[in-house]
Design an enzyme around this catalytic site. Structure first.
Site, PDB file in Angstrom:
ATOM      1  N   HIS A  50       0.830  -1.202   0.000  1.00 36.22           N
ATOM      2  CA  HIS A  50       0.000   0.000   0.000  1.00 36.22           C
ATOM      3  C   HIS A  50       0.871   1.261   0.000  1.00 36.22           C
ATOM      4  O   HIS A  50       0.614   2.220  -0.738  1.00 36.22           O
ATOM      5  CB  HIS A  50      -0.915   0.014   1.230  1.00 36.22           C
ATOM      6  CG  HIS A  50      -2.120  -0.865   1.114  1.00 36.22           C
ATOM      7  ND1 HIS A  50      -2.055  -2.230   1.185  1.00 36.22           N
ATOM      8  CD2 HIS A  50      -3.441  -0.556   0.928  1.00 36.22           C
ATOM      9  CE1 HIS A  50      -3.266  -2.741   1.061  1.00 36.22           C
ATOM     10  NE2 HIS A  50      -4.135  -1.749   0.903  1.00 36.22           N
ATOM     11  N   CYS A  88     -11.368  -1.594   3.177  1.00 39.66           N
ATOM     12  CA  CYS A  88     -10.987  -2.506   2.082  1.00 39.66           C
ATOM     13  C   CYS A  88     -12.059  -2.519   0.995  1.00 39.66           C
ATOM     14  O   CYS A  88     -11.763  -2.396  -0.198  1.00 39.66           O
ATOM     15  CB  CYS A  88     -10.799  -3.925   2.610  1.00 39.66           C
ATOM     16  SG  CYS A  88      -9.422  -4.156   3.746  1.00 39.66           S
ATOM     17  N   CYS A  92     -12.355  -9.367   4.469  1.00 39.11           N
ATOM     18  CA  CYS A  92     -11.126  -9.385   3.669  1.00 39.11           C
ATOM     19  C   CYS A  92      -9.939  -9.834   4.517  1.00 39.11           C
ATOM     20  O   CYS A  92      -9.045 -10.542   4.050  1.00 39.11           O
ATOM     21  CB  CYS A  92     -10.844  -7.998   3.102  1.00 39.11           C
ATOM     22  SG  CYS A  92     -12.208  -7.284   2.156  1.00 39.11           S
ATOM     23  N   GLY A 104     -27.211 -33.456   4.972  1.00 39.05           N
ATOM     24  CA  GLY A 104     -28.556 -32.975   5.233  1.00 39.05           C
ATOM     25  C   GLY A 104     -28.887 -32.980   6.709  1.00 39.05           C
ATOM     26  O   GLY A 104     -28.012 -33.115   7.564  1.00 39.05           O
ATOM     27  N   ASP A 158     -11.918 -26.644  22.717  1.00 39.20           N
ATOM     28  CA  ASP A 158     -11.771 -25.614  23.752  1.00 39.20           C
ATOM     29  C   ASP A 158     -12.992 -25.530  24.660  1.00 39.20           C
ATOM     30  O   ASP A 158     -12.871 -25.341  25.878  1.00 39.20           O
ATOM     31  CB  ASP A 158     -11.550 -24.239  23.111  1.00 39.20           C
ATOM     32  CG  ASP A 158     -10.335 -24.201  22.208  1.00 39.20           C
ATOM     33  OD1 ASP A 158      -9.573 -25.178  22.210  1.00 39.20           O
ATOM     34  OD2 ASP A 158     -10.147 -23.201  21.505  1.00 39.20           O
ATOM     35  N   GLU A 214     -22.183 -38.426   2.355  1.00 41.09           N
ATOM     36  CA  GLU A 214     -22.871 -39.713   2.372  1.00 41.09           C
ATOM     37  C   GLU A 214     -24.058 -39.722   1.418  1.00 41.09           C
ATOM     38  O   GLU A 214     -24.509 -40.786   0.973  1.00 41.09           O
ATOM     39  CB  GLU A 214     -23.344 -39.980   3.801  1.00 41.09           C
ATOM     40  CG  GLU A 214     -23.696 -41.401   4.122  1.00 41.09           C
ATOM     41  CD  GLU A 214     -23.818 -41.595   5.622  1.00 41.09           C
ATOM     42  OE1 GLU A 214     -24.813 -42.199   6.045  1.00 41.09           O
ATOM     43  OE2 GLU A 214     -22.922 -41.142   6.362  1.00 41.09           O
ATOM     44  N   ARG A 260     -21.618 -45.525   9.615  1.00 43.71           N
ATOM     45  CA  ARG A 260     -20.293 -45.028   9.251  1.00 43.71           C
ATOM     46  C   ARG A 260     -19.163 -45.855   9.853  1.00 43.71           C
ATOM     47  O   ARG A 260     -18.118 -46.045   9.216  1.00 43.71           O
ATOM     48  CB  ARG A 260     -20.158 -43.564   9.686  1.00 43.71           C
ATOM     49  CG  ARG A 260     -21.007 -42.627   8.853  1.00 43.71           C
ATOM     50  CD  ARG A 260     -20.979 -41.208   9.378  1.00 43.71           C
ATOM     51  NE  ARG A 260     -21.685 -40.306   8.469  1.00 43.71           N
ATOM     52  CZ  ARG A 260     -21.854 -39.015   8.695  1.00 43.71           C
ATOM     53  NH1 ARG A 260     -21.384 -38.469   9.809  1.00 43.71           N
ATOM     54  NH2 ARG A 260     -22.496 -38.267   7.820  1.00 43.71           N
TER      55      ARG A 260
END
Length: 592
Positions: A32, A62, A94, A189, A362, A396, A420
């Site tokens: 810049h 920005c 951004c 879904g 966390d 799936e 699964r």
């Protein structure tokens, strides 16, 4: 001068273009400066440049110079394969990718192996920090809210919207630079029973059947009370999302379901990005206070053990406190925390994950340190179909819409709609510990999100089954026989080899396609123990006053294996419950 400089910078910043440099440094700020753009252009003229943690003010600047994401996407270089300004992440800042004073990095590369060039993407030499002058102690700022929600995925945004609509003043905290969490990546879904969309399609389903499927799929170790809530409230959650503007009117089937109950957008588009976008739009319209780049480091308790707020570390603002009457934990699981995964399941060490980088557990740690009980922590799901060599989950729903799994010998080896855990185990038992999803043009057209796998160059193809076999290096005669046998099962409405319960389409329409897949760490079924009101429970079994939780941060809903489609269902249903319970506490209700 600034207008001309901004235009020059705009051209330079188009993805893949070679930006001009001044030689003074590698940071975006240096680029810049070389174009005559001053510090004041971004930060204003105040003596001390203040940047909020969500970096809203910087991003306004920005966009003012370069245009919004749509404008930048339109400038993509002709022939560019991937357009980083137009993605499933939606309308993001951004500064998620473009950093002013440190090395810039494309956020996409946290999950994708794209060879992306980005202005100021080279390492930035760091100058030695000057010796800090002694400062007088600054009193940590304290704010107040009725409800603090930790984690801005689908569960968190749902809880925040619900609490807000019940009259509570809500602050939603997110440690990542974007909202959406793992929900943004959900593909298949949302499971729900007895919905208006099922009834319109003549699908007979019931709360009891969804309950039984979920309990069975989870090895019958799920908490029956929570599973009943999941099933009973699922249709209401579909109605709630629809009222907010979501389209989940298409209905398909995923593994472990007895009937079609997986709701998704028309045409089979990915559900996660759509729902996350709808929820974010509604949260913004309500002017809910959403704070990005902000990590909760501690739950605050009073001398009676009641949760009374949080301590937050903001990217720019540092440590501060928010006092609140209720806190809702919706910070997700820990599938992206390789060390924690390996601690609980050493056999998964080194396995790839399908999760976004913020899924590190966390929230579970916060709740446990405050006295919450953890349960089922060793129950970690590996998803059978992660694209080989990547972190990209192949939904799936591809199998649900008719695709088959074949091994490197060209043979089917499993019921594609099994749970699964069983599908993953079957793939790991094959040569190379991988397999191929095989489908045709008819299946491709039935599910819109399959087009994304072509865009990501994950698909091999052929005009005939023989050509496809050559492309994936399997015996052509064997693959032809495998597909013919599957088509015969479709015609006869019975799969004698693997007892697949639903074969919606044959594999007969050229072209023919295959994606190599391997199992990867996908979901953590364990977490904080809660009751049916979303209250976090202590080891004694008593509710922790002022603390609620929803979504993958909790344990007990899925047992030892989550069914595809139940994650979004859980996040919405229990997000609504936790948000409503927190608001009720704020308003003087009984749930403390």
């Amino acid at each position: 001068m600034l207008v001309g400089a901004a235009l020059a910078l705009q051209v330079a910043a188009v993805w893949g273009a070679a930006p001009r440099t001044s030689g003074a440094g590698n940071a975006l700020a240096d680029l810049h400066t070389a174009l005559g753009v001053t510090c004041a252009s971004c930060h204003g003229t105040a003596k001390v440049a203040a940047v909020d943690d969500s970096e809203r003010s910087i991003n306004v600047t920005c966009v003012g110079c370069h245009g919004n994401l749509d404008a930048m996407a339109a400038q993509a270089r002709a022939g560019s394969h991937v357009n980083p300004h137009k993605s499933h992440l939606g309308d993001i800042n951004c500064t998620v990718c473009h950093m002013g004073h440190v090395q810039s990095k494309a956020y996409c590369t946290n999950c994708h192996a794209f060879a992306m060039k980005i202005p100021a993407g080279d390492p930035v030499p760091q100058k030695p920090a000057p010796k800090a002058a002694k400062k007088a102690a600054v009193k940590q700022r304290v704010e107040r809210a009725d409800v603090v929600v930790i984690g801005a995925g689908a569960a968190g945004m749902t809880a925040a919207i619900t609490a807000h609509d019940a009259g509570a003043r809500v602050i939603l905290i997110e440690k990542q630079p974007i909202t959406g969490g793992n929900s943004m990546l959900a593909a298949g879904g949302m499971n729900a029973a007895g919905t208006r969309f099922q009834k319109a399609k003549g699908i007979a389903d019931s709360v009891e059947l969804m309950y039984q499927d979920t309990m069975k799929g989870g090895g019958n170790i799920g908490d029956p009370a929570l599973v009943r809530v999941l099933a009973k409230e699922s249709a209401g959650s579909v109605d709630w999302l629809t009222s907010l503007g979501a389209d989940i009117s298409d209905v398909g089937r995923m593994g472990g379901a007895s009937v079609n109950r997986t709701h998704r957008p028309k045409g089979g588009a990915a559900v996660g990005a759509h729902i996350a976008g709808v929820l974010k739009k509604n949260a913004v319209q309500r002017r809910i206070d959403i704070r990005l780049n902000s990590k909760v480091v501690k739950l605050i308790e009073d001398n009676k053990g009641r949760i009374t707020g949080v301590q937050v570390e903001g990217k720019h603002s540092g440590l501060y406190t928010i006092k609140a009457k209720a806190v809702v934990l919706t910070a997700g699981g820990f599938s992206a925390n390789a060390d924690k995964v390996a601690f609980y399941r050493p056999e998964y060490k080194g396995m790839t994950t399908s999760n976004q980088p913020g899924a590190t557990g966390d929230g579970m740690d916060l709740g446990a340190k405050a006295g919450g009980e953890l349960k089922d922590m060793k129950e970690i799901q590996i998803h059978p179909t992660v694209a080989a060599g990547s972190r990209i989950l192949i939904t799936e729903a591809v199998r649900g819409n008719g695709a088959i799994l074949v091994n490197h010998e060209g043979k089917r080896f499993v019921n594609e709609l099994t749970t699964r855990d069983k599908a993953s185990a079957a793939i790991l038992a094959q040569t190379g510990k991988s397999a191929y999803l095989v489908f045709d043009e008819g299946i491709r057209k039935s599910l819109k999100q399959i087009d994304g796998y072509f865009h990501l160059e994950l698909v091999k193809e052929g005009a005939t089954i023989q050509e496809l076999a050559a492309a994936i290096n399997v015996p052509a005669t064997v693959l032809e026989a495998t597909v013919a046998s599957y088509n015969a099962a479709f015609d006869g409405k019975s799969d004698p080899d693997f007892k697949r319960p639903d074969i919606p389409r044959p594999i007969r329409t050229a072209r023919y396609y295959a994606i190599e897949v391997k199992p990867g760490v996908h979901y953590t079924m364990g977490g904080l123990k809660i009751n049916a009101d979303g209250q976090v429970l202590a080891a004694s079994g008593t509710p922790m006053a002022g603390l609620f939780a929803a979504g993958e941060v909790t344990g007990g809903v899925h047992g030892n294996n989550r069914l595809g489609g139940n994650s979004i269902s859980e996040t919405i249903t229990f997000g609504r419950i936790a948000g409503a319970s927190a608001a009720k506490l704020v308003k003087g209700g009984a749930k403390k």
